[in-house]
Design a protein around this motif. Structure first.
Motif, PDB file in Angstrom:
ATOM      1  N   ASP A 118       2.066 -43.630 -36.028  1.00  0.00           N
ATOM      2  CA  ASP A 118       2.782 -43.399 -34.778  1.00  0.00           C
ATOM      3  C   ASP A 118       3.779 -44.517 -34.502  1.00  0.00           C
ATOM      4  O   ASP A 118       3.577 -45.667 -34.918  1.00  0.00           O
ATOM      5  N   PRO A 119       4.883 -44.197 -33.792  1.00  0.00           N
ATOM      6  CA  PRO A 119       5.774 -45.251 -33.307  1.00  0.00           C
ATOM      7  C   PRO A 119       5.004 -46.199 -32.390  1.00  0.00           C
ATOM      8  O   PRO A 119       3.862 -45.885 -32.009  1.00  0.00           O
ATOM      9  N   PRO A 120       5.562 -47.340 -32.003  1.00  0.00           N
ATOM     10  CA  PRO A 120       6.981 -47.682 -32.113  1.00  0.00           C
ATOM     11  C   PRO A 120       7.391 -48.118 -33.517  1.00  0.00           C
ATOM     12  O   PRO A 120       6.560 -48.575 -34.300  1.00  0.00           O
ATOM     13  N   PHE A 121       8.685 -47.968 -33.785  1.00  0.00           N
ATOM     14  CA  PHE A 121       9.258 -48.401 -35.040  1.00  0.00           C
ATOM     15  C   PHE A 121       9.569 -49.901 -34.889  1.00  0.00           C
ATOM     16  O   PHE A 121      10.695 -50.307 -34.651  1.00  0.00           O
ATOM     17  N   ASP A 122       8.529 -50.710 -35.028  1.00  0.00           N
ATOM     18  CA  ASP A 122       8.684 -52.154 -34.873  1.00  0.00           C
ATOM     19  C   ASP A 122       8.831 -52.814 -36.235  1.00  0.00           C
ATOM     20  O   ASP A 122       8.982 -52.144 -37.261  1.00  0.00           O
ATOM     21  N   TYR A 168       6.295 -51.633 -38.833  1.00  0.00           N
ATOM     22  CA  TYR A 168       6.621 -50.305 -39.345  1.00  0.00           C
ATOM     23  C   TYR A 168       7.751 -50.423 -40.371  1.00  0.00           C
ATOM     24  O   TYR A 168       7.723 -49.805 -41.445  1.00  0.00           O
ATOM     25  N   PHE A 169       8.757 -51.218 -40.043  1.00  0.00           N
ATOM     26  CA  PHE A 169       9.902 -51.445 -40.931  1.00  0.00           C
ATOM     27  C   PHE A 169       9.438 -51.991 -42.279  1.00  0.00           C
ATOM     28  O   PHE A 169       9.836 -51.489 -43.343  1.00  0.00           O
ATOM     29  N   PRO A 225      -1.373 -48.666 -42.293  1.00  0.00           N
ATOM     30  CA  PRO A 225      -0.311 -49.487 -42.875  1.00  0.00           C
ATOM     31  C   PRO A 225      -0.753 -50.908 -43.212  1.00  0.00           C
ATOM     32  O   PRO A 225      -0.308 -51.478 -44.226  1.00  0.00           O
ATOM     33  N   GLN A 226      -1.624 -51.485 -42.384  1.00  0.00           N
ATOM     34  CA  GLN A 226      -2.041 -52.863 -42.646  1.00  0.00           C
ATOM     35  C   GLN A 226      -2.927 -52.998 -43.872  1.00  0.00           C
ATOM     36  O   GLN A 226      -3.235 -54.112 -44.311  1.00  0.00           O
ATOM     37  N   ARG A 272      14.171 -45.270 -42.019  1.00  0.00           N
ATOM     38  CA  ARG A 272      14.965 -46.402 -41.532  1.00  0.00           C
ATOM     39  C   ARG A 272      16.371 -45.970 -41.121  1.00  0.00           C
ATOM     40  O   ARG A 272      16.946 -46.517 -40.175  1.00  0.00           O
ATOM     41  N   ASP A 273      16.922 -44.997 -41.856  1.00  0.00           N
ATOM     42  CA  ASP A 273      18.315 -44.613 -41.633  1.00  0.00           C
ATOM     43  C   ASP A 273      18.517 -43.667 -40.465  1.00  0.00           C
ATOM     44  O   ASP A 273      19.660 -43.400 -40.084  1.00  0.00           O
ATOM     45  N   HIS A 274      17.426 -43.126 -39.903  1.00  0.00           N
ATOM     46  CA  HIS A 274      17.545 -42.138 -38.827  1.00  0.00           C
ATOM     47  C   HIS A 274      16.705 -42.542 -37.621  1.00  0.00           C
ATOM     48  O   HIS A 274      15.724 -41.870 -37.286  1.00  0.00           O
ATOM     49  N   PRO A 275      17.059 -43.654 -36.960  1.00  0.00           N
ATOM     50  CA  PRO A 275      16.330 -44.015 -35.736  1.00  0.00           C
ATOM     51  C   PRO A 275      16.405 -42.875 -34.734  1.00  0.00           C
ATOM     52  O   PRO A 275      17.447 -42.242 -34.555  1.00  0.00           O
TER      53      PRO A 275
END
Length: 317
Positions: free
Chosen positions: A88-92, A95-96, A39-40, A120-123
């Motif tokens: 992988d999570p966490p959804f921080d 990630y957002f 992602p980075q 985003r809509d399904h934590p």
């Protein structure tokens, strides 16, 4: 197809159990090209399309050196036939933000799975509330008193943070209320942080079942993650023992219903956590357990996923 995997560093993969590796292996076996990035490495510059620094790889079949790669290059995300988000999570926060960059890539023509807006809509913990008829009695709150009242009513409860993964931060409090105050302080941070509380399900002794849904259809085998010793958590990361077993009719019915609801929202891959016949979480960021099911039950989960991906891409044209 040319597939881009957005994932954790390849060097961190444990290929004997990594589900993303299983996807890559099936993709290559079906003749697809594999490229990866983290992602980075994604960027968006004014006036340009979203791009990333990527690595084109070929799987070698050798465990000690499991991939060969070409020199890194920059590529626009819309160039790929499919993008699989497997960070992988966490959804921080990072990630957002990555989902927003991937969402822009979608507007430029990219096909991203799972769909960034749906991530985003399904934590993963809150998502069960939409299907309350299948879930244990559940409370989500920032109120310490609400938690105390819930415990007084249900006596034996599980508390967990909304952003936890791999069993991190999960506590059980029995009828004696031992350490409830301390646990609330730890998770709730004096009202600053939301907590999920669920009625304890004694069926956990038989396993926390990971049920995979691919393209809206349940995989016919699940992985029961059985707590070991005095541990209440069945998560493999917390030392649980994974045992593949055929999907029970009740769990299949739950998975079929949820798959029919969520697959049309752009969720190609879903991982339900089921205790007894109650769902406790709906995992959509990076569901795992492909290889454990493949190795123990002989069912090719990776192939099922790539076949569903091929269909999803074809349908999106």
């Amino acid at each position: 197809m040319h597939i881009l995997f957005v994932a954790d560093p390849l060097e961190s993969f444990k290929i004997y159990k990594d589900s993303t590796f299983a996807m890559m292996r099936s993709a290559q076996a079906r003749g697809h090209r594999i490229t990866v990035c983290e992602p980075q490495h994604i960027r968006w510059i004014s006036g340009e399309k979203v791009s990333a620094r990527v690595r084109d790889i070929v799987l070698t079949g050798d465990e000690s050196r499991w991939f060969d790669e070409a020199a890194g290059r920059r590529a626009e995300l819309a160039e790929f036939d499919a993008i699989i988000m497997r960070k992988d999570p966490p959804f921080d926060s990072e990630y957002f933000y990555a989902t927003h960059l991937l969402g822009q890539a979608e507007r430029e023509g990219a096909k991203v799975f799972n769909k960034p807006a749906s991530l985003r809509d399904h934590p993963e913990k809150l998502a069960v509330m939409e299907f309350a008829e299948y879930a244990p009695v559940t409370l989500v709150t920032r109120s310490a008193q609400d938690i105390r009242d819930f415990h007084a009513q249900h006596q034996d409860i599980i508390l967990k943070p909304l952003d936890g993964m791999g069993g991190m931060g999960i506590f059980r409090v029995g009828p004696d209320g031992m350490n409830l105050g301390s646990i609330i302080e730890t998770l709730n941070l004096d009202g600053a942080q939301s907590v999920m509380v669920q009625k304890y399900l004694p069926e956990i002794s038989k396993g926390d079942k990971r049920v995979l849904i691919i393209g809206g259809k349940p995989v016919p085998f699940c992985l029961a993650r059985i707590p070991q010793g005095n541990e209440v958590r069945g998560n493999l990361a917390a030392g649980g023992k994974g045992v593949a077993q055929p999907l029970e009719p009740e769990d299949r019915a739950i998975a079929e219903h949820i798959g029919a609801e969520l697959a049309p929202r752009g969720l190609l891959l879903i991982g339900l956590d089921i205790i007894g016949h109650r769902i406790t979480e709906i995992n959509v960021t990076s569901p795992t357990c492909f290889q454990e099911i493949e190795q123990q039950a002989g069912f090719p989960v990776g192939d099922m996923f790539i076949e569903a991906l091929e269909k999803a891409v074809a349908d999106a044209v």
